[in-house]
Motif scaffolding. Structure first.
Motif, short mmCIF file in Angstrom:
data_model
loop_
_atom_site.label_atom_id
_atom_site.label_comp_id
_atom_site.label_asym_id
_atom_site.label_seq_id
_atom_site.Cartn_x
_atom_site.Cartn_y
_atom_site.Cartn_z
N LEU A 1 6.89 19.25 2.67
CA LEU A 1 5.57 18.59 2.57
C LEU A 1 5.38 18.04 1.16
O LEU A 1 4.57 18.56 0.38
CB LEU A 1 4.46 19.60 2.87
CG LEU A 1 3.98 19.72 4.30
CD1 LEU A 1 3.00 20.89 4.42
CD2 LEU A 1 3.29 18.44 4.77
N THR A 2 6.12 17.03 0.82
CA THR A 2 6.12 16.52 -0.56
C THR A 2 6.05 15.00 -0.60
O THR A 2 6.64 14.38 -1.47
CB THR A 2 7.40 16.98 -1.29
OG1 THR A 2 8.52 16.58 -0.50
CG2 THR A 2 7.45 18.47 -1.49
N ARG A 3 5.35 14.41 0.34
CA ARG A 3 5.31 12.95 0.38
C ARG A 3 4.18 12.37 -0.45
O ARG A 3 4.36 11.47 -1.26
CB ARG A 3 5.15 12.46 1.82
CG ARG A 3 6.36 12.78 2.66
CD ARG A 3 6.26 12.15 4.03
NE ARG A 3 7.41 12.56 4.82
CZ ARG A 3 7.64 12.18 6.06
NH1 ARG A 3 6.79 11.38 6.67
NH2 ARG A 3 8.71 12.60 6.70
N GLN A 4 2.97 12.90 -0.22
CA GLN A 4 1.80 12.26 -0.79
C GLN A 4 1.54 12.71 -2.22
O GLN A 4 1.50 13.90 -2.51
CB GLN A 4 0.60 12.62 0.08
CG GLN A 4 -0.61 11.80 -0.25
CD GLN A 4 -1.79 12.13 0.66
OE1 GLN A 4 -2.72 11.39 0.73
NE2 GLN A 4 -1.74 13.26 1.34
N PHE A 5 1.35 11.73 -3.08
CA PHE A 5 0.99 12.01 -4.47
C PHE A 5 0.11 10.86 -4.92
O PHE A 5 0.60 9.79 -5.26
CB PHE A 5 2.26 12.10 -5.34
CG PHE A 5 1.98 12.31 -6.80
CD1 PHE A 5 1.88 13.60 -7.32
CD2 PHE A 5 1.79 11.24 -7.67
CE1 PHE A 5 1.61 13.80 -8.67
CE2 PHE A 5 1.51 11.44 -9.02
CZ PHE A 5 1.43 12.73 -9.52
N ALA A 6 -1.20 11.03 -4.86
CA ALA A 6 -2.14 9.93 -5.14
C ALA A 6 -3.01 10.32 -6.33
O ALA A 6 -3.93 11.13 -6.21
CB ALA A 6 -2.99 9.63 -3.92
N LEU A 7 -2.70 9.71 -7.45
CA LEU A 7 -3.38 10.03 -8.70
C LEU A 7 -4.64 9.17 -8.82
O LEU A 7 -4.60 7.98 -8.53
CB LEU A 7 -2.41 9.72 -9.84
CG LEU A 7 -2.74 10.18 -11.24
CD1 LEU A 7 -2.97 11.68 -11.27
CD2 LEU A 7 -1.56 9.82 -12.17
N ASP A 8 -5.75 9.78 -9.22
CA ASP A 8 -6.99 9.05 -9.47
C ASP A 8 -7.37 9.29 -10.94
O ASP A 8 -7.97 10.31 -11.28
CB ASP A 8 -8.09 9.55 -8.52
CG ASP A 8 -9.40 8.78 -8.68
OD1 ASP A 8 -9.62 8.17 -9.76
OD2 ASP A 8 -10.22 8.80 -7.74
N LEU A 9 -6.98 8.36 -11.79
CA LEU A 9 -7.18 8.56 -13.24
C LEU A 9 -8.65 8.56 -13.61
O LEU A 9 -9.08 9.31 -14.49
CB LEU A 9 -6.43 7.49 -14.03
CG LEU A 9 -4.90 7.61 -13.97
CD1 LEU A 9 -4.25 6.40 -14.64
CD2 LEU A 9 -4.42 8.91 -14.64
N ASP A 10 -9.45 7.71 -12.94
CA ASP A 10 -10.89 7.70 -13.22
C ASP A 10 -11.51 9.05 -12.93
O ASP A 10 -12.36 9.54 -13.66
CB ASP A 10 -11.60 6.64 -12.36
CG ASP A 10 -11.41 5.23 -12.90
OD1 ASP A 10 -11.01 5.10 -14.08
OD2 ASP A 10 -11.64 4.27 -12.15
N ASN A 11 -11.09 9.65 -11.81
CA ASN A 11 -11.70 10.90 -11.37
C ASN A 11 -11.03 12.11 -12.00
O ASN A 11 -11.46 13.23 -11.80
CB ASN A 11 -11.61 10.99 -9.84
CG ASN A 11 -12.66 11.89 -9.23
OD1 ASN A 11 -13.83 11.80 -9.60
ND2 ASN A 11 -12.25 12.79 -8.34
#
Lengths: 473, 473
Positions: free
Chosen positions: B95-105
């Protein structure tokens, strides 16, 4: 409204001081801080956890509905009785005996009826405080059941983060007392049950006692008004400040021109510091603070703030249009006048929303663009906690506006704002005011069925009796 | 151990890569990091939340028992199958697919199978990290279900504090997926359900995805060994440091002489910085850090630490016997060698306890005084996180000790340590390792019946299927 023999039985349990039934004495417990007035069958004022337990157990066995009430400063009609006259208020206002400070542990065990101001007054001589900064002066129990945040969330977090332990009375036939968590900061030995009583408006149990984390009072503070180059520069500015200040940054509050202008209009004594007295479109209040005293060889905090702002001025991207460093009491005076100022513009329709930090300005811009077409005559006077995504999205309608004659207007407006906030921007319809009668319909609408069913199951598991103004079941 | 048609059905759901049944391929999933070896009926390796849901639903409908396994670095036998050979492991390692960085948050949405090291490696270029500092390298899902703390809890808190949202698959017939919390920092719109999946060892659902709060990486760090004048001066020293350093203080770790001596003996390359090479009774590792770069006119952090220590030296009460400021990698090298050093002394019997901060030293003293009489031949090699009350209370028995021939010895020792810690000092029997087969008996013993019943009810409400190594039902 309630049988005399119930009053007699409750008086035996709580004493004369513990049961209020005279109409005029009940009035203060029947009206909310901003909205609504209900009618109580009686008001109970237990003075200990044991008395809460005895009274709650009795009422549950007798089928009497209970509304827990703490400081009654909430804004969602969460702590007042409905108009039926059949609900009994359980006030925490006499639960103010225990105050046990643990300086080694930096924590305090207090009865839930303490006012925030009284708690902090007692802590001040030890250089400590409970770091939730609010305009109102709630009692601690209510702060727990709303999970308040406030202006310094960015640095200190919310009530949840600062709650170590709780004592809770369940609305079951025994008035079961749960002792949850304790003084420990690390403890992973099963379900952390205290979490389900935090932010759930007292529907699962009445909080009677808490152990709170304390922080050291700041000894140095520096503040400034920052005028961003545009709304799109607010987040880059926040990030530039966070990068350079880290844990020093203790507030990053946004204020719209409409809200600021309303404050200036309502409080003429407020100093208008902006160039030529012209209020900018948007202003940030930035605060940095240190818990240490100034030390030899160390830069004073004002100088730190000024040098950080100088660095930001020199960045390739122009983030700032203006920056004014000033003394904290002057800078905060404007922020604290916003709420009252806005109220005086007309009829206030207030929303307590939150968003991902990057979406706040976009949401507000979206609404300001669409408002004149959707609801002409409604003014947006937003301000809020940019650092943590919270927005006090305040709408004002002039008192003589024809909109107010339209019986469906307010509901239509609320539905639209919540729909855009929740469905389009994936925001929260209650950032820090939690749930009450006022926003129950939106809980019902926006909570997936599975989670509503789980909450109903949890209610049965904890407090099957009639407790609280929110229907989770 | 499991019918062939189940394997076929699961392979249809997860593909060939998703189902492991060869004995030699299952071995790595069957053994715990420190204790025990079980036998799996099969190992499932779903790659998406949807696959977890499909597989879990199938297994629940078929009555198959499931053991969720994340990085399998835990120390309480929480993530390995028992010896029956009938349990199916659900590994998160694909389970290592999604990596979504939100720099603002300042947040990231990741699949639960990411290793902590990989997460931080990807964050480093943005100057960010997930601020839970551990010796092991777990996967994120397991960190959530144990609510790990670590060495910098004092500044950044635990996993609970840094978790914004979770996606969880319930062990019910549908394999229901719950989307809990989100990217929001302020959101009080009902029960905060994610809290019941944090620290509960996967018994109520399998965490497949999370939204995590991120912090800025420190750009300056200064460290020192502090030798307190006596054990009684450890807490006054902590308070003096907190008063002067506030949010700068990022670690305050205690190390007993026995633990330090074991590290020196095991790692000869370690520098012994103490006067005459004589290891003091107790040593504190203090770390201060700043997320900002050094700024003109600002004191370097080493100088700040030195001036704070100079102030403490000048206090009327003598708190320090010695203080040695040194480079972080040298100072931390000793701390990081403690665990391995202690293991090499003999058979290790480890406890992960916590106390009110003021009780830590008293508890350790109590045990050191009573141990020679109660269990002669057992050496106390404690170290821990004084700043948050956590103690790695490690006991070592020489490998040739006759105690090890006594079949009841270890259990008697455990019972005694837990009884003193929990009953006498009101501490926790699992500070940051949570629950597993290894400490189930102490959950049963020390959890009030009402709370055990509530947990059983919660289990029915969420995951009625056979899930996890801990029996809450």
């Amino acid at each position: 409204m309630i049988d005399e023999h119930h009053i007699d039985a409750l008086t035996k349990l709580l004493g004369d001081k513990g049961v209020v039934t005279r109409r005029e004495d009940m009035e203060a417990y029947e009206a909310g801080a901003r909205y609504d007035r209900g009618r109580a069958a009686a008001v109970l004022r237990p003075a200990t956890t044991e008395e809460v337990s005895a009274a709650v157990g009795y009422c549950v066995r007798s089928g009497i509905a209970l509304i827990p009430q703490s400081g009654n400063t909430g804004l969602v009609s969460g702590s007042t009785p409905d108009e039926s006259g059949s609900e009994v208020v359980v006030s925490l206002d006499r639960l103010t005996r225990q105050f046990a400070l643990d300086l080694d542990n930096r924590s305090v065990r207090v009865d839930a009826g303490f006012r925030l101001s009284e708690l902090n007054r007692r802590l001040e001589e030890h250089g400590l405080f409970f770091p939730i900064d609010l305009g109102a002066d709630p009692r601690i129990g209510g702060m727990i059941t709303t999970n308040t945040g406030g202006s310094r969330f960015l640095k200190y977090g919310d009530v949840r983060r600062n709650t170590l332990g709780l004592k809770v009375v369940l609305a079951d036939e025994a008035g079961t007392v749960l002792d949850l968590g304790s003084d420990l900061r690390k403890n992973n030995t099963g379900v952390d049950w205290k979490q389900i009583f935090i932010g759930t408006s007292g529907a699962f149990g009445i909080v009677t006692e808490c152990v709170l984390n304390l922080e050291r009072l700041p000894k140095q503070t520096a503040t400034a008004f920052l005028v961003p180059a545009s709304g799109a520069h607010v987040l880059p500015l926040l990030k530039a400040m966070e990068e350079r200040l880290g844990a020093y940054l203790s507030a990053f509050e946004g204020m719209s021109r409409n809200a600021i202008a309303a404050a200036f209009a309502h409080v003429p004594a407020l100093k208008n510091p902006f160039q030529g007295g012209k209020v900018p479109d948007y202003v940030i209040l930035a605060e940095i603070s240190r818990t240490s005293s100034p030390r030899e060889g160390e830069q004073p905090l004002d100088a730190v703030l000024e040098s950080v702002l100088a660095e930001i001025w020199e960045m390739e991207e122009v983030l700032l249009a203006d920056a004014l460093v000033g003394p904290p009491h002057e800078i905060w005076a404007l922020r604290h006048a916003l709420s009252e100022g806005v109220k005086h513009l007309g009829k206030l329709i207030a929303f307590d929303l939150s968003f991902r930090r990057g979406d706040i300005m976009a949401f507000c811009d979206h609404m300001k663009t669409e408002m004149p077409e959707k609801f002409p005559g409604v003014t947006v006077c937003d301000f809020g906690h940019i650092g943590d995504g919270g927005v006090h999205f305040n709408l004002v309608v002039a008192k003589d506006s024809p909109l107010l004659a339209d019986a469906t207007f307010e509901q239509r407006l609320r539905n639209w704002v919540f729909a855009v906030a929740v469905e389009q921007y994936h925001g929260s319809f209650s950032a820090e005011h939690a749930l009450g009668r006022r926003n129950q319909a939106f809980y019902d609408l926006y909570t997936p069925e599975k989670l509503r069913n789980m909450a109903a199951g949890l209610k049965t598991l904890t407090s099957p009796g009639k407790l609280g103004s929110v229907r989770f079941g």
